[in-house]
Design an enzyme around this catalytic site. Structure first.
Site, PDB file in Angstrom:
ATOM      1  CD  GLU A  22      -6.542  14.936 -42.078  1.00  0.00           C
ATOM      2  OE1 GLU A  22      -6.975  16.003 -41.570  1.00  0.00           O
ATOM      3  OE2 GLU A  22      -7.028  14.428 -43.107  1.00  0.00           O
ATOM      4  N   GLY A  47      -9.790  12.880 -44.648  1.00  0.00           N
ATOM      5  CA  GLY A  47      -9.933  12.383 -46.014  1.00  0.00           C
ATOM      6  C   GLY A  47     -11.350  12.588 -46.545  1.00  0.00           C
TER       7      GLY A  47
END
Ligand code: 3H9
Length: 686
Positions: free
Chosen positions: A128, A105
């Protein structure tokens, strides 16, 4: 400076607003950080004096991603993709000032900024996939628009970050900032954008294209690596969407796939492992700030495969090693193997020749234990025999300086018994490396009854320095990993006696997600380890195979026949031997289903894990899972044996063990901890 909330501030520096995130330790994007960023952007936009905005971070790093501890909890607004849209839509330029790591993020947020500047040591990536996820805030749509499809595919499916220099080449950052002052550089950069009337670059507006063949080729090339994992394929589909769909539709595709992954068991398993790895470094009864001993010089005894591999870890980390071997030829051969290993790595482009020479120059071969006198750590890696090990430790006690750590690489033996022959058992511990020791990540650190806290702490920190995943184990036969493995091996052998073939067992274990099954593993290791033609009684299957010179891969046959390229095929000779074994034991063979093979191999291991926990030989269930993940290739997407047991349900595991126990003797007696937890509806892991 205005505090927007506890974790964000806004400071006006002339015509530039500096929005700073300060959420230690890694500036993860908690709900408060997301709220603070929105507030800061809104205030800066509303302030007529402000012409540009810099998004920066305090502490050791830029934003390292979403806050993983929030996963699984009810989501709190604003969502990250909304925050990033607000940044991207800002009518005033937003420049990301990156130091440390911009991950997940964090990089997605930076990709929402109009410009990105970074210090040369910074790393940028979308990890991720390692959490069983995909970048869910526009990362899969924006990244390929900047770096191209091929680079993006590599980054999202490997999760490996790239350095700032490569990022600059790929256009992921717009300028490299001086190492010590990214903020001032970013402010000046923002001013320049304003002064020169440079455009507010929006990544969403860029176009990206690629032929479908690119994706097909990428899937093919990585099929083996991605086997069993959901996340890599989902990431690829998102990049395909970035090519085939308009930006907003692509975002919707990304969100849908993200939610699917997030609700699956694989991402839960992989997130669990992220925290398991960090938890394993914490030793419950060690006071915070326990002192460590300096380790500047290492000694290794034994220049065989293990000793050589162990030494390479330290040489690669820049620590001088003295390696001692009793036999000159063996010493020469061992040193040659180490050089050869380094040179092979260099040939593959993963090491420079200068580094090979540098590492080898740190090595001192010796034939005398006396050359270990001034070492801070000595690791014994000789033949697995208690008497030999005791002799060596007795000698070391008289030679090596006081305060040095004396470690044994034993895989099974009693470290306390070894320590007892020295006058300094507090300085003794086990350091159980896994073969090949320069490659495998696991290090079982065996804590003896008298091992002192500072020795333990030193070894744990040293393990980190040499890139190992260290797990503390108590003294018991085989420690955590091999003690459990023995159970799987026992069942594998029983299964082929009762009706399965070695390749049936191997296929089931492989399909479960292990890199190979127990019989392939035995072939790889060599069936003649610990076997000798003189003492062989020709009774066991192993005896019979070795007697026929079927010693495993090295003789091109063992349980399997091997081609020159090491492709394996089931052997009719072995099939015949297996059938004869059953007959010799008076066993009527029966059809054994895959499910039974799996449960018979895995559940006894889980049961042993429960015993290990109960006896305090492992501190936590997640430590056991780390051992299996990093030492034995347990599939990460299943989280490790103890996590897997929880997903199956402990009642089911217990029920099956009891069923198996009724079928045979007392081999499957359930561990009291397993019984207690299953009956109370509990779990091994948190
Ligand atoms: C994501 O971003 C999803 C998005 O696409 C958006 C979806 C909508 N959250 O590793 P360390 C803790 S997914 C919470 O020892 P280092 C860690 O547990 C995220 N906590 O330090 C540890 O706690 P403790 C993508 C986190 O210097 C402490 O911080 N990002 C997070 O060796 C120190 O960590 C990633 O996957 C987090 N994101 O390494 C990056 N990260 O002290 C994950 C760390 O209590 N993080 N903690 O044990 C890392 O790779 C490393 O932590 C990093 C620092 C390289 C940053």
């Amino acid at each position: 400076m205005t505090a927007l909330n506890d974790v964000t501030t806004l400071e006006i520096d002339g015509d530039i607003a500096v929005l700073t995130v300060n959420n230690p330790p890694v500036n993860a994007l908690s709900a408060a950080v997301r709220r603070g960023i929105v507030l800061g952007i809104e205030q800066a936009i509303a302030d007529a004096a402000v012409k540009g905005i810099v998004l920066a971070c305090a502490g050791r790093t830029f934003i390292a991603g979403a806050d993983i501890t929030e996963f699984g909890k009810p989501p709190e607004e604003p969502w990250l993709d909304a925050v990033i849209r607000i940044i991207e839509a800002s009518p005033k330029v937003v420049v990301a000032a990156i130091h440390g790591t911009a991950l997940g993020g964090g990089l997605e947020t930076a990709l929402g900024c109009h410009y990105r500047v970074a210090v040369p040591s910074a790393k940028l990536g979308l990890p991720e996939v390692r959490l069983g996820l995909l970048p869910g805030a526009g990362g899969t749509q924006r990244l390929p628009r900047v770096v191209g499809v091929e680079q993006a595919l590599v980054m999202v499916t490997s999760g490996t970050p790239i350095g700032a220099t490569l990022a600059a080449e790929k256009g992921l950052i717009d300028a490299l900032a001086p190492e010590d002052d990214v903020l001032a550089f970013a402010v000046a950069f923002a001013r320049k954008v304003v002064a020169d009337g440079m455009p507010l670059k929006k990544v969403r507006d860029l176009r990206v294209s690629a032929e479908p063949a690119v994706f097909a080729a990428f899937r093919r090339a990585n099929a083996r690596k991605f086997r069993g994992f959901d996340a890599p394929e989902y990431n690829i589909r998102c990049i395909e969407a970035a090519v085939s769909q308009p930006f907003d539709e692509g975002l919707a595709t990304e969100r849908g796939l993200f939610m699917q992954l997030m609700s699956g068991v694989q991402s839960r398993a992989q997130q669990y492992l992220f925290f398991a790895e960090r938890a394993a470094q914490k030793i419950p009864d060690l006071p915070a700030g326990t002192a460590t001993r300096p380790v500047r010089k290492v000694g290794v005894i034994g220049a065989g495969t293990m000793g050589g591999g162990i030494s390479m870890n330290f040489l690669s980390a820049g620590l001088p090693v003295t390696i001692v071997e009793a036999n000159e030829k063996a010493l020469e051969r061992g040193v040659g193997v180490m050089r050869g290993n380094y040179e092979n790595t260099a040939k593959k482009g993963r090491l420079t020749m200068e580094a090979v020479e540098r590492n080898m120059s740190l090595l001192t071969p010796s034939m005398s234990l006396h050359d270990l006198a001034d070492c801070d750590l000595v690791i014994e890696a000789v033949f697995e025999n208690m008497q030999i090990k005791k002799d060596i430790f007795e000698k070391l006690d008289g030679i090596v300086k006081q305060g040095a750590i004396l470690a044994s690489n034993t895989s099974y033996l009693d470290v306390d018994e070894i320590a007892a022959v020295t006058s300094r058992p507090q300085d003794v511990c086990g350091m159980h490396f896994f073969s090949p020791a320069n490659v495998m990540r696991l290090l079982e650190v065996v804590r003896g009854a008298k091992t002192s806290p500072d020795v333990l702490e030193t070894v744990m920190q040293l393990a980190r320095k040499i890139g190992k995943a260290a797990v503390v184990a108590g003294v018991c036969h085989g420690f955590i990993g091999n003690r459990m493995l023995e159970l799987r091996q026992r069942e594998a052998n029983k299964l082929i006696l009762e009706g399965a073939m070695p390749w049936d067992v191997d296929r089931v274990i492989y399909d479960f997600g292990f890199p190979m099954g127990p019989f392939q593993m035995a072939d790889l290791a060599g069936l003649d380890i610990g076997w000798s033609a003189d003492t062989s009684k020709g009774v066991t299957l192993r005896d019979q195979l070795c007697e026929r010179d079927r010693r495993g891969q090295k003789t091109r046959c063992g349980f399997y026949d091997y081609t020159e390229k090491r492709e394996h095929t089931p052997s009719p000779i072995v099939e015949d031997l297996v059938l004869k074994q059953s007959a010799a034991h008076g066993v009527t063979r029966r059809q054994i289903g895959d499910q039974e093979i799996l449960e018979r191999c895995i559940y006894p291991m889980i049961n042993e894990g429960a015993l290990i926990l109960e006896e305090g030989k492992a501190y936590r269930a997640s430590d056991i899972d780390m051992v299996w993940l990093t030492g034995y290739g347990f599939p990460a997407y299943r989280g490790g044996p103890m996590f897997y047991a929880d997903t199956v349900g402990l009642k089911t595991v217990l029920g099956k063990l009891r069923e198996f126990q009724a079928m045979s003797e007392a081999d499957f007696r359930p561990a009291p901890l397993l019984v207690r937890l299953a009956e109370a509806g509990g779990k091994f892991t948190k």
